[in-house]
Design a protein around this motif. Structure first.
Motif, PDB file in Angstrom:
ATOM      1  N   MET A   1      -0.191  27.195 -61.728  1.00 40.13           N
ATOM      2  CA  MET A   1      -1.452  27.897 -61.690  1.00 40.13           C
ATOM      3  C   MET A   1      -1.550  28.702 -60.392  1.00 40.13           C
ATOM      4  N   ALA A   2      -2.746  29.079 -60.003  1.00 40.81           N
ATOM      5  CA  ALA A   2      -2.944  30.017 -58.904  1.00 40.81           C
ATOM      6  C   ALA A   2      -3.405  29.338 -57.620  1.00 40.81           C
ATOM      7  N   SER A   3      -3.156  30.027 -56.533  1.00 41.34           N
ATOM      8  CA  SER A   3      -3.663  29.632 -55.224  1.00 41.34           C
ATOM      9  C   SER A   3      -4.908  30.483 -54.962  1.00 41.34           C
ATOM     10  N   VAL A   4      -6.048  29.820 -54.755  1.00 44.65           N
ATOM     11  CA  VAL A   4      -7.327  30.514 -54.636  1.00 44.65           C
ATOM     12  C   VAL A   4      -8.028  30.100 -53.350  1.00 44.65           C
ATOM     13  N   ILE A   5      -8.616  31.078 -52.662  1.00 44.90           N
ATOM     14  CA  ILE A   5      -9.476  30.769 -51.521  1.00 44.90           C
ATOM     15  C   ILE A   5     -10.928  30.990 -51.956  1.00 44.90           C
ATOM     16  N   VAL A   6     -11.768  30.035 -51.610  1.00 42.20           N
ATOM     17  CA  VAL A   6     -13.207  30.099 -51.889  1.00 42.20           C
ATOM     18  C   VAL A   6     -13.906  30.190 -50.534  1.00 42.20           C
ATOM     19  N   VAL A   7     -14.711  31.242 -50.361  1.00 43.69           N
ATOM     20  CA  VAL A   7     -15.429  31.438 -49.101  1.00 43.69           C
ATOM     21  C   VAL A   7     -16.924  31.424 -49.402  1.00 43.69           C
ATOM     22  N   ASP A   8     -17.598  30.396 -48.913  1.00 48.51           N
ATOM     23  CA  ASP A   8     -19.042  30.252 -49.125  1.00 48.51           C
ATOM     24  C   ASP A   8     -19.595  29.426 -47.993  1.00 48.51           C
ATOM     25  N   ASP A   9     -20.697  29.861 -47.408  1.00 47.36           N
ATOM     26  CA  ASP A   9     -21.284  29.118 -46.291  1.00 47.36           C
ATOM     27  C   ASP A   9     -22.042  27.881 -46.759  1.00 47.36           C
ATOM     28  N   ASP A  10     -22.337  27.782 -48.047  1.00 46.57           N
ATOM     29  CA  ASP A  10     -23.036  26.626 -48.603  1.00 46.57           C
ATOM     30  C   ASP A  10     -22.005  25.558 -48.987  1.00 46.57           C
ATOM     31  N   GLN A  11     -21.989  24.469 -48.244  1.00 49.96           N
ATOM     32  CA  GLN A  11     -20.974  23.433 -48.457  1.00 49.96           C
ATOM     33  C   GLN A  11     -20.993  22.896 -49.886  1.00 49.96           C
ATOM     34  N   TYR A  12     -22.168  22.664 -50.427  1.00 46.64           N
ATOM     35  CA  TYR A  12     -22.271  22.123 -51.787  1.00 46.64           C
ATOM     36  C   TYR A  12     -21.639  23.085 -52.799  1.00 46.64           C
ATOM     37  N   LEU A  13     -21.990  24.343 -52.721  1.00 47.88           N
ATOM     38  CA  LEU A  13     -21.421  25.317 -53.659  1.00 47.88           C
ATOM     39  C   LEU A  13     -19.913  25.460 -53.469  1.00 47.88           C
ATOM     40  N   ARG A  14     -19.479  25.429 -52.222  1.00 44.60           N
ATOM     41  CA  ARG A  14     -18.044  25.504 -51.921  1.00 44.60           C
ATOM     42  C   ARG A  14     -17.310  24.333 -52.565  1.00 44.60           C
ATOM     43  N   GLU A  15     -17.891  23.137 -52.454  1.00 43.71           N
ATOM     44  CA  GLU A  15     -17.267  21.950 -53.037  1.00 43.71           C
ATOM     45  C   GLU A  15     -17.282  21.996 -54.567  1.00 43.71           C
ATOM     46  N   VAL A  16     -18.387  22.466 -55.156  1.00 44.10           N
ATOM     47  CA  VAL A  16     -18.464  22.560 -56.617  1.00 44.10           C
ATOM     48  C   VAL A  16     -17.437  23.556 -57.142  1.00 44.10           C
ATOM     49  N   LEU A  17     -17.375  24.730 -56.536  1.00 43.62           N
ATOM     50  CA  LEU A  17     -16.389  25.727 -56.964  1.00 43.62           C
ATOM     51  C   LEU A  17     -14.970  25.202 -56.797  1.00 43.62           C
ATOM     52  N   SER A  18     -14.708  24.566 -55.674  1.00 47.49           N
ATOM     53  CA  SER A  18     -13.370  24.012 -55.431  1.00 47.49           C
ATOM     54  C   SER A  18     -13.028  22.973 -56.492  1.00 47.49           C
ATOM     55  N   PHE A  19     -13.975  22.094 -56.786  1.00 51.83           N
ATOM     56  CA  PHE A  19     -13.756  21.064 -57.801  1.00 51.83           C
ATOM     57  C   PHE A  19     -13.468  21.705 -59.160  1.00 51.83           C
ATOM     58  N   MET A  20     -14.276  22.703 -59.535  1.00 49.69           N
ATOM     59  CA  MET A  20     -14.082  23.365 -60.826  1.00 49.69           C
ATOM     60  C   MET A  20     -12.703  24.023 -60.908  1.00 49.69           C
ATOM     61  N   LEU A  21     -12.317  24.708 -59.849  1.00 47.68           N
ATOM     62  CA  LEU A  21     -11.015  25.386 -59.840  1.00 47.68           C
ATOM     63  C   LEU A  21      -9.863  24.391 -59.865  1.00 47.68           C
ATOM     64  N   GLU A  22      -9.985  23.303 -59.108  1.00 48.35           N
ATOM     65  CA  GLU A  22      -8.938  22.281 -59.109  1.00 48.35           C
ATOM     66  C   GLU A  22      -8.833  21.637 -60.485  1.00 48.35           C
TER      67      GLU A  22
END
Length: 123
Positions: A1-22
């Protein structure tokens, strides 16, 4: 799959997006600020980048412009993800060099198809 960087100052949203992508099978690097993301880009390359629009110090659009000016990472496919659904924000994001523009909230299916489309931009 892909290597993705998520940039968000909101820790909760960053963690949710990271979890979804993983969960979709991607390798995720998370950055809490545009400055942190630029530092990460100095040593890593990504198949796609997801940038929040509203961040302190530098917007996602400004970060996108900086990425596009760096020849080493300028070809990174970029999605701007924001709560702003207005045409002006969309136009600014695309003018800054974003390949995609999505509004929050989004579903796992929407995220999956959007990241797949981003990664395919690279061929």
């Amino acid at each position: 799959m892909a290597s993705v960087i998520v940039v968000d100052d909101d820790q909760y949203l960053r963690e949710v997006l990271s979890f979804m992508l993983e969960r979709l099978g991607h390798t995720v690097t998370a950055a809490g600020s545009p400055t942190e993301a630029l530092t990460v880009f100095e040593s890593q390359r990504f198949d796609a980048a997801i940038l929040d629009w509203s961040m302190p110090g530098m917007t996602g659009g400004e970060l996108c412009e900086q990425i596009r000016r760096d020849p080493a990472v300028a070809d990174t496919p970029i999605m701007i993800l924001t709560a702003y659904a207005d045409q002006q924000t969309r136009d600014h994001a695309l003018a800054a060099g974003a390949d995609q523009f999505m509004t929050k909230p989004l579903t796992l299916a929407e995220l999956s198809s959007s990241v797949e489309a981003l990664v395919n931009l690279r061929g």
